[in-house]
Design an enzyme around this catalytic site. Structure first.
Site, PDB file in Angstrom:
ATOM      1  N   HIS A 164       0.827  -1.211   0.000  1.00  9.71           N
ATOM      2  CA  HIS A 164       0.000   0.000   0.000  1.00  9.71           C
ATOM      3  C   HIS A 164       0.866   1.267   0.000  1.00  9.71           C
ATOM      4  O   HIS A 164       2.043   1.219   0.385  1.00  9.71           O
ATOM      5  CB  HIS A 164      -0.841   0.050   1.287  1.00  9.71           C
ATOM      6  CG  HIS A 164      -1.967  -0.920   1.351  1.00  9.71           C
ATOM      7  ND1 HIS A 164      -2.195  -1.699   2.465  1.00  9.71           N
ATOM      8  CD2 HIS A 164      -2.941  -1.226   0.460  1.00  9.71           C
ATOM      9  CE1 HIS A 164      -3.266  -2.449   2.252  1.00  9.71           C
ATOM     10  NE2 HIS A 164      -3.730  -2.196   1.041  1.00  9.71           N
ATOM     11  N   CYS A 251      -2.454  -0.128  10.123  1.00 11.52           N
ATOM     12  CA  CYS A 251      -3.545  -0.920   9.536  1.00 11.52           C
ATOM     13  C   CYS A 251      -4.438  -1.582  10.574  1.00 11.52           C
ATOM     14  O   CYS A 251      -5.533  -2.014  10.246  1.00 11.52           O
ATOM     15  CB  CYS A 251      -2.990  -1.953   8.572  1.00 11.52           C
ATOM     16  SG  CYS A 251      -1.822  -3.014   9.323  1.00 11.52           S
TER      17      CYS A 251
HETATM   18  C1  CIR Z   1      -3.809  -7.877   2.904  1.00  7.91           C
HETATM   19  O1  CIR Z   1      -3.051  -8.311   2.041  1.00  7.91           O
HETATM   20  O2  CIR Z   1      -4.820  -7.258   2.612  1.00  7.91           O
HETATM   21  C2  CIR Z   1      -3.482  -8.127   4.343  1.00  7.91           C
HETATM   22  N1  CIR Z   1      -2.836  -9.390   4.483  1.00  7.91           N
HETATM   23  C3  CIR Z   1      -2.609  -7.039   4.914  1.00  7.91           C
HETATM   24  C4  CIR Z   1      -3.301  -5.725   4.957  1.00  7.91           C
HETATM   25  C5  CIR Z   1      -2.488  -4.668   5.650  1.00  7.91           C
HETATM   26  N2  CIR Z   1      -3.191  -3.442   5.624  1.00  7.91           N
HETATM   27  C6  CIR Z   1      -2.632  -2.258   5.771  1.00  7.91           C
HETATM   28  O3  CIR Z   1      -1.422  -2.156   5.905  1.00  7.91           O
HETATM   29  N3  CIR Z   1      -3.406  -1.197   5.710  1.00  7.91           N
END
Ligand code: CIR
Length: 265
Positions: A164, A251
Site C-alpha cells: 500500500h 492498519c
Molecule cells: C492484505 O493483504 O490485505 C493483508 N494481508 C494485509 C493488509 C495490511 N493493511 C494495511 O497495511 N493497511
C-alpha cells in the site's frame, strides 16, 4: 466548548489469519495466539496514548479482518467505506459501516471502484492515494467526488514494490513524512520535510500518529533512532507476528477525532 478526543476502532485477530492475503512477502506460518497477544498490546498502547478504543465485533472467518484500516477512510467531515481490492476482504466492511455510522455521515466506494484504506494518506487538506494492486482509478475518482466539495485535494501516487501507499510513507505530522523513497515515484512529496527510513529497514515507513505522539513497531530500531534524534516522541510495540501478514501499525486501527459539544461550566 468543543472538546476533541481520539477514538480508535479495532477488530480482533482472526484465528484464520494464517490464510491472509499476501502480495510481496512469502507465506510463512503465523501463530494466531501470538498475533492476538501483540494486537492486545497494541490496543493497550493506544489507550495509554489517549485513545478511546472500541472493538468492532470479531469476524473469525475473515482472515484479514484485524486490518480494519483498509475498510474505511475517516475524515473529520465524513467516513468513506471502501471496496477492498482483494475480493476475500469485501465482507469486512459491513460491520465497520455499522459502527462508523454512529460517528460520521457515510459515503461508499461502489463497483467498479476498489480502494484499500492503507492506500489513503491524509496530510492536512491533501489526500494522497496509492495507485496499487488494491486501489484503482475508479475508486480514486469516486473518492475525489466525495471530498472535493469539502475542499480536499486528491493526489494519486504510483506505488511499486510494496502493498500500500502507507507501506511506503506515512505522516509524522502535517508537514513531515516518514518515507521509503525506493517504493514511490520521485517528486510526489516535494512539498514535505522527509525522514528517510534506514536502508536496512525498508518496511519501517509505517507509523501511526496519536495526537502529537507516534506509535511504531519495535522492529525498526535504526529508523526509530532517527526519529528520536529529531525530537519525536515514539512509543513502540511488538507486531512481528502481524507483520508476517503484511500488516503494520496503522492498519490495525481507524483513528479519528470525536467531536463532543460540552456546555461551558
Ligand atoms: C492484505 O493483504 O490485505 C493483508 N494481508 C494485509 C493488509 C495490511 N493493511 C494495511 O497495511 N493497511
Amino acid at each position: 466548548m468543543l472538546v476533541r478526543q481520539l477514538t480508535a476502532i479495532t477488530r480482533a485477530v482472526s484465528p484464520a489469519i494464517a490464510r491472509c492475503e499476501l502480495t510481496h512477502r512469502p507465506r510463512v506460518a503465523i501463530d494466531a495466539a501470538t498475533a492476538a497477544a501483540q494486537h492486545a498490546d497494541y490496543e493497550r498502547a493506544l489507550v495509554r496514548l489517549g485513545c478511546a478504543v472500541h472493538r468492532v465485533s470479531a469476524a473469525p472467518d475473515m482472515p484479514d479482518s484485524v486490518f480494519i484500516e483498509d475498510t474505511a477512510v475517516v475524515l473529520d467531515e465524513l467516513a468513506i467505506l471502501t471496496r477492498p481490492g482483494a475480493e476475500s476482504r469485501r465482507a469486512e466492511v459491513a460491520a465497520v459501516a455499522e459502527v462508523l455510522g454512529a460517528h460520521r455521515p457515510i459515503a461508499r466506494i461502489e463497483p467498479p471502484g476498489t480502494m484499500d484504506g492503507g492506500d489513503v494518506m491524509v496530510a492536512g487538506r491533501t489526500i494522497f492515494v496509492g495507485v496499487s494492486s488494491r486501489t484503482n482509478a475508479s475508486g480514486i475518482d469516486q473518492l475525489r467526488g466525495f471530498v472535493a466539495p469539502l475542499e480536499y485535494d486528491v493526489r494519486p501516487v504510483v506505488v511499486r514494490g510494496c502493498l500500500h501507499l502507507k507501506s511506503a510513507v506515512t505522516t509524522i505530522n502535517d508537514e513531515t513524512l516518514l518515507i521509503n523513497q525506493a517504493w514511490l515515484a520521485p517528486g510526489a512529496f516535494d512539498d514535505f520535510q522527509l525522514v528517510d527510513v534506514d536502508l536496512r529497514e525498508p518496511d519501517g515507513a509505517n507509523i501511526a500518529r496519536v495526537f502529537n505522539r507516534l506509535l511504531y513497531s519495535e522492529g525498526f530500531p535504526r529508523t526509530r533512532e532517527r526519529l528520536e534524534e529529531r525530537g519525536y516522541d515514539v512509543t513502540t510495540v511488538q507486531v512481528g507476528e502481524i507483520a508476517k501478514a503484511e500488516g503494520a501499525v496503522t492498519c490495525c486501527s481507524l483513528i479519528f477525532k470525536e467531536h463532543h459539544c460540552l456546555s461551558a461550566v
